[in-house]
Design an enzyme around this catalytic site. Sequence first.
Site, PDB file in Angstrom:
ATOM      1  N   LYS A   6     -28.996 -67.168   0.150  1.00  0.00           N
ATOM      2  CA  LYS A   6     -27.839 -66.650   0.870  1.00  0.00           C
ATOM      3  C   LYS A   6     -26.520 -67.217   0.338  1.00  0.00           C
ATOM      4  O   LYS A   6     -25.464 -66.671   0.620  1.00  0.00           O
ATOM      5  CB  LYS A   6     -27.978 -66.924   2.366  1.00  0.00           C
ATOM      6  CG  LYS A   6     -29.086 -66.090   2.993  1.00  0.00           C
ATOM      7  CD  LYS A   6     -29.056 -66.189   4.504  1.00  0.00           C
ATOM      8  CE  LYS A   6     -30.066 -65.264   5.151  1.00  0.00           C
ATOM      9  NZ  LYS A   6     -31.439 -65.806   5.070  1.00  0.00           N
TER      10      LYS A   6
HETATM   11  C1  LIG Z   1     -32.508 -64.963   5.207  1.00  0.00           C
HETATM   12  C2  LIG Z   1     -33.777 -65.386   4.616  1.00  0.00           C
HETATM   13  C3  LIG Z   1     -34.820 -64.477   4.395  1.00  0.00           C
HETATM   14  C4  LIG Z   1     -34.733 -63.039   4.839  1.00  0.00           C
HETATM   15  O1  LIG Z   1     -33.796 -62.320   4.091  1.00  0.00           O
HETATM   16  P1  LIG Z   1     -33.242 -60.914   4.618  1.00  0.00           P
HETATM   17  O2  LIG Z   1     -32.279 -60.484   3.597  1.00  0.00           O
HETATM   18  O3  LIG Z   1     -32.623 -61.161   5.953  1.00  0.00           O
HETATM   19  O4  LIG Z   1     -34.419 -60.006   4.741  1.00  0.00           O
HETATM   20  C5  LIG Z   1     -35.952 -64.934   3.764  1.00  0.00           C
HETATM   21  N1  LIG Z   1     -36.083 -66.230   3.395  1.00  0.00           N
HETATM   22  C6  LIG Z   1     -35.105 -67.124   3.597  1.00  0.00           C
HETATM   23  C7  LIG Z   1     -35.320 -68.526   3.184  1.00  0.00           C
HETATM   24  C8  LIG Z   1     -33.924 -66.737   4.205  1.00  0.00           C
HETATM   25  O5  LIG Z   1     -32.965 -67.634   4.419  1.00  0.00           O
END
Ligand SMILES: *Cc1c(COP(=O)(O)O)cnc(C)c1O
Length: 434
Positions: free
Chosen positions: A107
Site C-alpha cells: 500500500k
Molecule cells: C490491503 C491488503 C490486502 C488486500 O488488498 P486489496 O487491494 O484491498 O484487495 C492484502 N494484503 C495486505 C498485506 C494488505 O495490506
Amino acid sequence: MKYYSTNKQSKAENLATAVIKGLAQDRGLFMPEEIKQLPPAFFETIKDLSFQEISLIVAEAFFGEDIEKEVLKKIVYDTLNFETPLVEIDKNIYSLELFHGPTLAFKDVGARFMARMLQHFAEKEGLKSINVLVATSGDTGSAVANGFLGVEGIKVFVLYPKGKVSNIQECQFTSLGQNIIPLEIEGTFDDCQSLVKSAFMDKGLNAQLKLTSANSINLARFLPQSFYYFYAYAKLAKQGIAQDLVFSVPSGNFGNLTAGIFAKKMGLPIKRFIAANNNNDVFYQYIETGEYKARPSTATIANAMDVGDPSNFARILDLYKNNHHDICQEISAYKYSDTQIEETVLTCYNQHEYLLDPHGACGYQALKDGLKTGETGIFLETAHPAKFNETMESILQKKLPIPQKLQVFMKGTKKTVLLSKDFETFKSFLLNEK
Ligand SMILES: *Cc1c(COP(=O)(O)O)cnc(C)c1O
C-alpha cells in the site's frame, strides 16, 4: 480525461475533482471514460526498462492528459524509489515482493502516489486545507499515514477497529504525530468504513470541511498499483518465460486485483487472475454462485483481507459490464481458513525456506491449487511477514527478527483517540478539529 461514477447517477468529473473528492456524489466510484491501450512497441522494449520508466509510461496513459509530464515524472519517481524483487519460490511460482517500502506493505505505492498527486491538485485549485479520512484494518492506515506525513495543508484521520490490528501496525500510525490523527473505533473494520462513507454523504459536514478518502476507492491510490503488474511481466519477459501468465492476488477491498485488470485491458499479456480470499469470502461466493452477498467481516490472521463488502467490487462489475460469465472467464477464486493459512506458511517455510506472511500465503496457496500445466504464476507478496510477528511466531514456534524499519515505529509513543462507532460522535469530533 473524464471520470464517471459506477452508479451513473452523477456527472463525470475531471481528474483533479475525482482525486480531491475520492467518491462520486452518488456514492459510486470514479472510473476513467477510456482505458488507453499501450502500443506494441512498448511491450517489445519493456524488458529493458526500469520500474520507474515502465511506471511513467503507464502513468502517462492514465493521467497524461491532465497533468504535466515533469510533474507526473516527479510523482512516479518519488513514489517508486524502493526495490520490488521477483523471487522464484517453487516450480513456476514467483513471489512479487511488494513490501520493501517504508511501512513494508504494497500500500506504500498507492499511498505515496496519492499523497503527491493530491497535494499537486490541491495547490493548483488553491485549496488550503484538506482532510483525508481513511478506514483501515491495519496496513492502509500505516501506508497512508506515512505517505502523507508532513504534507502541508492535508490532515489525515485514520479510523481503525479497536483490538483488531496488530501491535506493530498500530504503532505505524499512532506514533507519528504531526498531521496524522489516529481514531480507535469501538467496532469492526466495516464500521470504520461506513463512518467514512457517511461522512462523505453528510451535507453539513461537507459544507464546513473539505473531505476526501485515501482508501482504494480513490483512483489516485489504486490505479498506480497496476505499475507493478507491468514490471513483473517485464522481469519474466527478460527471462523469456512470460507466456500464460497468471497473477494470484490476496484480496480484501480488491484494489490490487482491479489494478491488475486495468493492466490487462491496457494490453499487458496476462492470461488470467486468481483472487485469494480468507474466511471473508464474498467474492469467492460470487464466483461460485453469481450472487453477491455483502456481510459483516470476520477476524482472521490475514486481517488486511477482513472485508465483508469489498469497495472495488463495483469497479470489477463495471469493467465486465455486470457479466458474471465474463468475470469467471478471467478471474477464479480460492478461499483459505486460518488453519489452512498456517499450514501453508509452515509448509512453504520448511520446503523452500521462504517466509510468507499470512496474506501472501493465500496468494501462494491459490497458485499451488489453481495453476495449470504450462502456466507461470506470480503471487503478490503484499506485506513483510514481520508486520504480523505474533501470528508468525506462533505458527513457526520461533522468534523472528524485526526489521529496522519497523523497530523505528515501535520506539515512538502511541497516541490515539477512542471513539464509539456512532456517526454523530465522529462528526462532532471532526468539526472540533477544524
Ligand atoms: C490491503 C491488503 C490486502 C488486500 O488488498 P486489496 O487491494 O484491498 O484487495 C492484502 N494484503 C495486505 C498485506 C494488505 O495490506
